[in-house]
Structures are given as structure tokens and as C-alpha cells.
Design an enzyme around this catalytic site. Structure first.
Site, mmCIF file in Angstrom:
data_model
loop_
_atom_site.group_PDB
_atom_site.id
_atom_site.type_symbol
_atom_site.label_atom_id
_atom_site.label_comp_id
_atom_site.label_asym_id
_atom_site.label_seq_id
_atom_site.Cartn_x
_atom_site.Cartn_y
_atom_site.Cartn_z
ATOM 1 N N LYS A 1 0.815 -1.217 0.000
ATOM 2 C CA LYS A 1 0.000 0.000 0.000
ATOM 3 C C LYS A 1 0.848 1.267 0.000
ATOM 4 O O LYS A 1 2.038 1.257 0.302
ATOM 5 C CB LYS A 1 -0.983 -0.041 1.171
ATOM 6 C CG LYS A 1 -2.046 -1.121 0.926
ATOM 7 C CD LYS A 1 -3.247 -1.004 1.800
ATOM 8 C CE LYS A 1 -4.323 -1.992 1.313
ATOM 9 N NZ LYS A 1 -5.442 -2.078 2.258
ATOM 10 N N ARG B 1 -3.356 -10.569 4.615
ATOM 11 C CA ARG B 1 -3.785 -10.548 3.211
ATOM 12 C C ARG B 1 -2.656 -9.918 2.399
ATOM 13 O O ARG B 1 -2.368 -8.724 2.547
ATOM 14 C CB ARG B 1 -5.079 -9.740 3.086
ATOM 15 C CG ARG B 1 -5.684 -9.715 1.696
ATOM 16 C CD ARG B 1 -7.009 -8.951 1.705
ATOM 17 N NE ARG B 1 -7.615 -8.936 0.378
ATOM 18 C CZ ARG B 1 -7.375 -8.016 -0.552
ATOM 19 N NH1 ARG B 1 -6.534 -7.019 -0.292
ATOM 20 N NH2 ARG B 1 -7.954 -8.080 -1.723
#
Length: 294
Positions: free
Chosen positions: A234, A269
């Protein structure tokens, strides 16, 4: 709010809990970190858009992820990146359902569908999915909670700051939002044993807020559910490392995996299964040694 000590976070990380899923499946979460592999069947996801845009490629990617150590395969058909294109339900379903059905037919994998739409979730579970992973925390299409209750699916309820004013304190906002999501879940009849929570790294959170969330992660155990984290590749990791390209952030992702496992996160994840598998191996070994010393 009681802030858990590191020792209490370790105890939480190791306490076995049964996560109840659709089709009579279960997962034991707690004693070791589990990996959820991301398979985006979209053209525009921020990291892997277009890589798995046909069924065969997506199924192969799922098989590779399982071989590398993933426990869960998470299939998504709409990009959730900032500014990502919203697709209609029919397009989303055309992308994810054939992949879910093929994986279910070829393996015993635990399959998650990344969707906030009730009808997509229902069709996905009918096709073999075991988990509904909702980035809007059951609050965008509340019918998805009824689908989960009716099918017995496991639910990943994620926090988001999108579309609303957040509280000033990053952890207070977690509790404010997630408690409302849990009310939706319980009103629909979802059992607590079917629920895991996700603090939603990157979803309307600036780099400083994400770092605060990592630093204060043990506080989230007060809400009383297993915690899944999705920090993989991210932008906030790019901000702190200077890595502008998403695919160059796997080392930083593995670092967050180890750090957050040490603070009690249960499920991770990720895009790069191998890197986070090694990070988890080290973190779990340290946690086990700490636990045995008690």
C-alpha cells in the site's frame, strides 16, 4: 480503554479460536499466522491489475499461492484502490464467479470473495466460496450480512474511513465504526464465531494514521475478535520507504507482517506469499519461544 501489554498481546495471538465458514469448513486462528493470497481478476487493481484477467491464469495463481503457503485465496472483481473504477454487479460477477467455481472444483482451498454486494456474495458462496470479505464493513449493502447469516459464510468486516468524517483519534475511529458493523452483523444473525475484523490499512488513512495504527495495534484486541490485516504494497509503505512502485514494496509488506504478528494479528492478506511466509515463520518462532517461557 484498557491497553493490552505485549505479554497480553502474545497470549491473544496464541489463543486458538475456531473461525466458522460456509460449507461446513472451519479454520483455527491464533496458534500460527495465516496467509490470505490476493488474486484480483480486474484490469485496474493498483498492484496486479490485468495479471489474472482470465480464469486459467487466476486458477494457476491460486495454485501457486497455495503451494507457497497461503491458507486462503481471496478473489476480487472490483478495484478498491483510491479512484478505482466502480463496476456494475454483473461485471463483477462475470469476473469472480468462474474463478471461484474453478478453484473450488480443483482444490480444497478456502476461498474468500472480496465484495460489498449482497447478490455477488450469495452467488459466490453458492459457487464454492467460504468467506465474504467486505471492505465497507457490512455498511454499504446491509443485505450482505443476511447473506452471510443465511449461508453460514465466514465474514471479514473491514474498517474504512471513506465517505464520512472520521474521529480525530485513529483507534477511537476503529471502535466507532467496527461496533456499528458488529451491530449490523448481529442483527442479521451472524454468529460471533464467523467474524474476523480488519482495521483497513490505507482506506482513507494517511501515512501517519497508518503508522499510528501499527504502533497502537494491541489496543484493537479489546474489541474481542481475531484480526486480519491487509497492508500489502500500500501507498503508506511507499511513503515511508520511498518505493514509488507498488511491486517494490514486498519487503516493507513482510516487515509489517512480522511486526503485526508480534502484536497479535492472526491473518495477513498479501500479494507476495513467499516473503510474508518467511516473515511469519520468524515471528511465530519468536512468539512460541516467548510463550514457552511463561
Amino acid at each position: 480503554m484498557t491497553i493490552p501489554t505485549l505479554r497480553e498481546a502474545v497470549a491473544t495471538a496464541f489463543r486458538p479460536r475456531i473461525w466458522r465458514l460456509a460449507h461446513g469448513r472451519t479454520l483455527t486462528v491464533g496458534p500460527r499466522g495465516l496467509l490470505m493470497a490476493i488474486i484480483n481478476v480486474t484490469p485496474d487493481s493498483f498492484s496486479d491489475g490485468g495479471r489474472f484477467d482470465n480464469v486459467a491464469e487466476a486458477v494457476d495463481a491460486a495454485g501457486n499461492a497455495l503451494a507457497l503457503g497461503a491458507t486462503i485465496i481471496d478473489i476480487g472483481g472490483e478495484s478498491t484502490r483510491p479512484g478505482g473504477e466502480t463496476v456494475d454487479a454483473g461485471t463483477e460477477q462475470a469476473r469472480v464467479l468462474p474463478v471461484i467455481e474453478a478453484i473450488a472444483a480443483e482444490s480444497e482451498a478456502i476461498i474468500s470473495v472480496d465484495t460489498y454486494r449482497a447478490e455477488t456474495a450469495r452467488l459466490a458462496v453458492d459457487g464454492g466460496a467460504h468467506i465474504v470479505n467486505d471492505v465497507w464493513g457490512l455498511q454499504k449493502d446491509r443485505g450482505i450480512a443476511s447473506v452471510a447469516a443465511d449461508t453460514g459464510a465466514g465474514v471479514c468486516i473491514m474498517h474504512t474511513g471513506r465517505g464520512r468524517e472520521k474521529l480525530d483519534d485513529v483507534v477511537d475511529d476503529q471502535f466507532w465504526f467496527l461496533r456499528r458493523s458488529l451491530e449490523v452483523a448481529r442483527d442479521a444473525g451472524i454468529d460471533d464465531t464467523a467474524i474476523v475484523l480488519d482495521p483497513g490499512f490505507g482506506f482513507a488513512k494517511n501515512p501517519d494514521e497508518n503508522m499510528q495504527l501499527i504502533a497502537r495495534f494491541p489496543e484493537l484486541h479489546d474489541i474481542g475478535f481475531p484480526l486480519l490485516v491487509g497492508a500489502s504494497r500500500k501507498r503508506f509503505l511507499g511513503a515511508v520507504t520511498g518505493r514509488e512502485t507498488a511491486g517494490d514494496r514486498d519487503i516493507a509488506t513482510a516487515a509489517t507482517t512480522a511486526l503485526l504478528r508480534m502484536q497479535g494479528a492472526a491473518i495477513f492478506r498479501v500479494h507476495d506469499v513467499a516473503a510474508s511466509r518467511d516473515a511469519l515463520s520468524v515471528a511465530d518462532a519468536v512468539l512460541l519461544a516467548s510463550n514457552l517461557e511463561d
